[in-house]
Design an enzyme around this catalytic site. Structure first.
Site, mmCIF file in Angstrom:
data_model
loop_
_atom_site.group_PDB
_atom_site.id
_atom_site.type_symbol
_atom_site.label_atom_id
_atom_site.label_comp_id
_atom_site.label_asym_id
_atom_site.label_seq_id
_atom_site.Cartn_x
_atom_site.Cartn_y
_atom_site.Cartn_z
ATOM 1 N N ASP A 120 34.040 46.217 37.092
ATOM 2 C CA ASP A 120 35.309 45.577 36.755
ATOM 3 C C ASP A 120 35.360 45.325 35.238
ATOM 4 O OD1 ASP A 120 37.740 44.326 37.288
ATOM 5 O OD2 ASP A 120 36.820 42.369 37.667
ATOM 6 N N ASN A 128 38.984 37.049 42.383
ATOM 7 C CA ASN A 128 37.693 36.522 41.958
ATOM 8 C C ASN A 128 37.672 34.996 42.115
ATOM 9 O OD1 ASN A 128 35.191 36.137 40.815
ATOM 10 N ND2 ASN A 128 35.851 36.496 38.722
ATOM 11 N N THR A 129 38.482 34.320 41.281
ATOM 12 C CA THR A 129 38.448 32.854 41.219
ATOM 13 C C THR A 129 38.686 32.191 42.578
ATOM 14 O OG1 THR A 129 39.366 33.121 39.009
ATOM 15 C CG2 THR A 129 39.359 30.900 39.901
HETATM 16 P P1 13P Z 1 41.280 36.175 39.539
HETATM 17 O O1 13P Z 1 40.024 35.532 39.049
HETATM 18 O O2 13P Z 1 42.487 35.515 38.974
HETATM 19 O O3 13P Z 1 41.328 36.269 41.016
HETATM 20 O O4 13P Z 1 41.314 37.658 38.950
HETATM 21 C C1 13P Z 1 40.360 38.565 39.369
HETATM 22 C C2 13P Z 1 40.496 39.855 38.636
HETATM 23 O O5 13P Z 1 41.569 40.282 38.286
HETATM 24 C C3 13P Z 1 39.255 40.603 38.389
HETATM 25 O O6 13P Z 1 39.481 41.776 37.673
#
Ligand code: 13P
Length: 285
Positions: A84, A230-231
């Site tokens: 990523d 992710n978050t």
């Molecule tokens: P978030 O942390 O806002 O969910 O974003 C994740 C993301 O886009 C990883 O590339």
């Protein structure tokens, strides 16, 4: 076996649903995501940021860990292991050489010509190894691995230009941010639709955390086929772990402490995939 994301994303684009990309941070994260997605019998993309790579030891360790889990847990769904926000050709090459099945080259901080040049270099190397490539134009704002940035929206012309490099998927920045939103997200759905109608490759939505579910559904109807989260899993895990520690201050076994967030991670994944892939709900009923 790890697969690149081409087949899963092209199917999603055709049938108008989104494949989840969940960032992983450690063995437990990877295990919970794989177990839950296997239970739902849906393909998944495991995202690894450069910060997470450093934390876990290196790309090779991560590839072996994920392949080990696939074998030991009898995972049969398609699993894509994806770098990523790779920040350079060298970083993407390192991931590919370690056995990652997919990479994102994020050269969005450069001018378009430089972005194109670096992206093309990654595409040529990745494709020679059967690895898929995602690129970014414009700039997704917010915090990623504690690096903050502003939003710069992608133009249709920039999207057309970067697609000429032969990338397999594109993340056009259209107002989403990484991390927690301050206020309501402001996504440019019209441009999203226009980009989708112009390009044949699947589109990616970064910053999936905190986007209201009706907006997620609209984004999918406007051509989004991969959504990065992710978050959101971190927040839900943290909430339960805090509670566990408060209620069990004398339990120090890390398996119990870290594992106290397992159920909420799996429940959140369940909630998200029902939004990303409503076809799946109907197939369960
Ligand atoms: P978030 O942390 O806002 O969910 O974003 C994740 C993301 O886009 C990883 O590339």
């Amino acid at each position: 076996m790890l697969v690149n994301f081409n087949e899963m994303l092209n199917l999603a684009k055709k049938d108008k649903y989104a494949v989840p990309h969940f960032n992983i941070n450690n063995l437990e994260w990877a295990k919970y995501v794989l177990e839950k997605m296997q239970e739902e019998n849906l393909p998944v993309i495991l995202g690894v940021s450069e910060g997470a790579k450093k934390y876990m030891g290196g790309f090779y360790t991560i590839r072996c860990m994920v392949e080990g889990l696939i074998k030991d847990l009898n995972i049969t769904i398609p699993v894509c292991l994806h770098l990523d926000h790779g920040s350079s050709f060298e970083s993407c090459k390192e991931a590919i050489d370690a056995g990652f099945s997919s990479v994102m080259i994020d050269a969005s901080k450069y001018d378009l010509e430089t972005n194109k040049k670096i992206t093309k270099e990654v595409v040529d190397y990745a494709h020679s190894k059967g690895v898929s490539v995602e690129a970014e134009v414009g700039h997704v704002g917010g915090a990623e691995d504690n690096v903050y940035g502003d939003v710069f929206r992608a133009t249709l012309e920039d999207c057309i230009e970067i697609s000429k490099t032969g990338i397999d998927a594109l993340a056009p920045a259209l107002g989403s941010v990484h991390g927690i939103y301050k206020g309501e997200p402001n996504l440019d759905f019209d441009r999203m639709k226009q980009i989708d109608e112009t390009l044949s490759i699947p589109l990616v939505l970064h910053g999936g955390t905190g986007i209201p579910y009706d907006m997620i559904k609209k984004a999918i109807s406007c051509g989004i086929s991969k959504i990065n989260i992710n978050t959101e899993l971190q927040v839900t895990w943290h909430k339960d772990v805090l509670e566990f520690i408060k209620e069990n201050p004398n339990i120090y076994d890390p398996r119990k402490v870290i594992g106290s967030g397992e159920v909420s991670i799996k429940n959140k994944i369940n909630e998200l995939i029902d939004i990303f892939n409503p076809n799946h709900i109907s197939s369960k009923n």
